[in-house]
Design a protein around this motif. Structure first.
Motif, PDB file in Angstrom:
ATOM      1  N   VAL A   1       0.842  -1.201   0.000  1.00  0.00           N
ATOM      2  CA  VAL A   1       0.000   0.000   0.000  1.00  0.00           C
ATOM      3  C   VAL A   1       0.881   1.257   0.000  1.00  0.00           C
ATOM      4  CG1 VAL A   1      -1.665   1.346   1.351  1.00  0.00           C
ATOM      5  CG2 VAL A   1      -1.983  -1.122   1.075  1.00  0.00           C
ATOM      6  N   LEU A   2       1.894   1.258   0.842  1.00  0.00           N
ATOM      7  CA  LEU A   2       2.797   2.414   0.898  1.00  0.00           C
ATOM      8  C   LEU A   2       3.547   2.602  -0.414  1.00  0.00           C
ATOM      9  CD1 LEU A   2       4.313   2.426   4.483  1.00  0.00           C
ATOM     10  CD2 LEU A   2       2.976   4.221   3.397  1.00  0.00           C
ATOM     11  N   LEU A   3       3.987   1.515  -1.019  1.00  0.00           N
ATOM     12  CA  LEU A   3       4.690   1.624  -2.299  1.00  0.00           C
ATOM     13  C   LEU A   3       3.779   2.192  -3.386  1.00  0.00           C
ATOM     14  CD1 LEU A   3       6.828  -1.641  -2.307  1.00  0.00           C
ATOM     15  CD2 LEU A   3       7.673   0.717  -2.288  1.00  0.00           C
ATOM     16  N   THR A   4       2.526   1.770  -3.394  1.00  0.00           N
ATOM     17  CA  THR A   4       1.559   2.313  -4.351  1.00  0.00           C
ATOM     18  C   THR A   4       1.363   3.801  -4.120  1.00  0.00           C
ATOM     19  OG1 THR A   4       0.434   0.185  -4.491  1.00  0.00           O
ATOM     20  CG2 THR A   4      -0.808   2.115  -5.211  1.00  0.00           C
ATOM     21  N   TYR A   5       1.213   4.172  -2.853  1.00  0.00           N
ATOM     22  CA  TYR A   5       1.042   5.578  -2.509  1.00  0.00           C
ATOM     23  C   TYR A   5       2.292   6.379  -2.891  1.00  0.00           C
ATOM     24  CZ  TYR A   5       0.398   9.818   0.196  1.00  0.00           C
ATOM     25  OH  TYR A   5       0.298  11.121   0.562  1.00  0.00           O
ATOM     26  N   LEU A   6       3.461   5.836  -2.590  1.00  0.00           N
ATOM     27  CA  LEU A   6       4.716   6.508  -2.916  1.00  0.00           C
ATOM     28  C   LEU A   6       4.856   6.681  -4.429  1.00  0.00           C
ATOM     29  CD1 LEU A   6       7.403   7.722  -2.029  1.00  0.00           C
ATOM     30  CD2 LEU A   6       8.354   5.427  -2.013  1.00  0.00           C
ATOM     31  N   LYS A   7       4.485   5.662  -5.200  1.00  0.00           N
ATOM     32  CA  LYS A   7       4.549   5.769  -6.659  1.00  0.00           C
ATOM     33  C   LYS A   7       3.654   6.902  -7.138  1.00  0.00           C
ATOM     34  CE  LYS A   7       3.810   3.204 -10.953  1.00  0.00           C
ATOM     35  NZ  LYS A   7       3.369   4.382 -11.665  1.00  0.00           N
ATOM     36  N   ASP A   8       2.463   7.037  -6.552  1.00  0.00           N
ATOM     37  CA  ASP A   8       1.562   8.129  -6.921  1.00  0.00           C
ATOM     38  C   ASP A   8       2.183   9.484  -6.598  1.00  0.00           C
ATOM     39  OD1 ASP A   8      -1.017   9.300  -7.721  1.00  0.00           O
ATOM     40  OD2 ASP A   8      -1.181   9.797  -5.578  1.00  0.00           O
ATOM     41  N   VAL A   9       2.781   9.606  -5.429  1.00  0.00           N
ATOM     42  CA  VAL A   9       3.423  10.862  -5.035  1.00  0.00           C
ATOM     43  C   VAL A   9       4.567  11.198  -5.987  1.00  0.00           C
ATOM     44  CG1 VAL A   9       4.833  11.969  -3.246  1.00  0.00           C
ATOM     45  CG2 VAL A   9       2.757  10.748  -2.610  1.00  0.00           C
ATOM     46  N   LEU A  10       5.398  10.208  -6.306  1.00  0.00           N
ATOM     47  CA  LEU A  10       6.528  10.447  -7.210  1.00  0.00           C
ATOM     48  C   LEU A  10       6.065  10.769  -8.631  1.00  0.00           C
ATOM     49  CD1 LEU A  10       9.036   7.765  -5.888  1.00  0.00           C
ATOM     50  CD2 LEU A  10       9.073  10.236  -5.498  1.00  0.00           C
ATOM     51  N   ASP A  11       4.964  10.143  -9.080  1.00  0.00           N
ATOM     52  CA  ASP A  11       4.411  10.471 -10.399  1.00  0.00           C
ATOM     53  C   ASP A  11       3.934  11.925 -10.434  1.00  0.00           C
ATOM     54  OD1 ASP A  11       4.882   7.928 -11.377  1.00  0.00           O
ATOM     55  OD2 ASP A  11       2.801   7.245 -11.145  1.00  0.00           O
ATOM     56  N   ARG A  12       3.259  12.348  -9.361  1.00  0.00           N
ATOM     57  CA  ARG A  12       2.810  13.749  -9.298  1.00  0.00           C
ATOM     58  C   ARG A  12       4.004  14.696  -9.277  1.00  0.00           C
ATOM     59  NH1 ARG A  12      -1.554  14.373  -4.681  1.00  0.00           N
ATOM     60  NH2 ARG A  12       0.112  13.379  -3.543  1.00  0.00           N
ATOM     61  N   LEU A  13       5.046  14.307  -8.565  1.00  0.00           N
ATOM     62  CA  LEU A  13       6.246  15.135  -8.497  1.00  0.00           C
ATOM     63  C   LEU A  13       6.892  15.255  -9.881  1.00  0.00           C
ATOM     64  CD1 LEU A  13       8.322  16.702  -6.851  1.00  0.00           C
ATOM     65  CD2 LEU A  13       9.445  14.541  -6.342  1.00  0.00           C
ATOM     66  N   GLU A  14       6.964  14.143 -10.595  1.00  0.00           N
ATOM     67  CA  GLU A  14       7.551  14.162 -11.940  1.00  0.00           C
ATOM     68  C   GLU A  14       6.745  15.061 -12.872  1.00  0.00           C
ATOM     69  OE1 GLU A  14       8.398  11.028 -15.548  1.00  0.00           O
ATOM     70  OE2 GLU A  14       8.490  10.285 -13.498  1.00  0.00           O
ATOM     71  N   LYS A  15       5.414  15.003 -12.773  1.00  0.00           N
ATOM     72  CA  LYS A  15       4.569  15.869 -13.602  1.00  0.00           C
ATOM     73  C   LYS A  15       4.798  17.336 -13.255  1.00  0.00           C
ATOM     74  CE  LYS A  15       0.923  12.492 -14.319  1.00  0.00           C
ATOM     75  NZ  LYS A  15      -0.428  12.078 -13.961  1.00  0.00           N
ATOM     76  N   ARG A  16       4.917  17.640 -11.959  1.00  0.00           N
ATOM     77  CA  ARG A  16       5.157  19.024 -11.542  1.00  0.00           C
ATOM     78  C   ARG A  16       6.512  19.507 -12.039  1.00  0.00           C
ATOM     79  NH1 ARG A  16       1.831  21.482  -8.260  1.00  0.00           N
ATOM     80  NH2 ARG A  16       0.291  20.308  -7.128  1.00  0.00           N
TER      81      ARG A  16
END
Length: 170
Positions: A89-104
């Motif tokens: 669950v944490l890895l999925t959440y972390l992937k989402d955070v990192l994807d948003r960071l990459e888009k930003r």
């Protein structure tokens, strides 16, 4: 299964996490047990994320990085406790955070490149206006051919300086 607390740590860290989650200052105040009033939460979020003269996207990027780094630590702790479901669950959440960071970061890079191009165009226009003015003002004192030669030298010098500056930044 271990409890997934996305906003743990100091009050300031919690404020950053909740702000990145787009919670209102009222909700943040409630979640931190009323330690700060909503008005003070609003001010504190700005203080925490603005250190210096940050662009709004850079503030959000800093918040996402704070969340990502905390989640990496949580994953390491969970991995030690062998709670694989919580780690997933944490890895999925972390992937989402990192994807948003990459888009930003991509958006910020695009915006900065556009800004630099616009500044460059405007600077070129201003230099052209100044040179045109000087050519007109000095037309009686400086031969037109000599003027063109001097302008070419000046532009070559400017280009060399720009290249030197770019090499220092690279």
């Amino acid at each position: 299964m271990a409890q997934l607390d996305l906003a743990k740590g100091s009050v300031e860290e919690q404020i950053i996490v909740y702000a990145a989650m787009k919670l209102s200052p009222e909700d943040i105040s409630e979640r931190i047990g009323g330690a700060l009033t909503p008005a003070r939460v609003r001010l504190r979020v700005k203080e925490l994320l603005q250190e210096g003269d940050w662009l709004e996207d850079a503030e959000a990027e800093k918040a996402l990085l704070t969340i990502a780094l905390r989640q990496i630590g949580d994953i390491q702790q969970i991995a030690g406790s062998k709670d694989l479901e919580a780690a997933k669950v944490l890895l999925t959440y972390l992937k989402d955070v990192l994807d948003r960071l990459e888009k930003r970061q991509s958006k910020l890079t695009t915006n900065l490149n556009t800004y630099n191009q616009n500044v460059g165009r405007q600077l070129g226009h201003v230099v052209d206006l100044a040179l045109t003015y000087m050519k007109g003002a000095l037309r009686e004192s400086v031969d037109a051919e000599k003027w063109d030669e001097l302008v070419l030298e000046a532009m070559t010098l400017a280009w060399t300086e720009i290249e030197r500056h770019q090499e220092l930044e690279a």
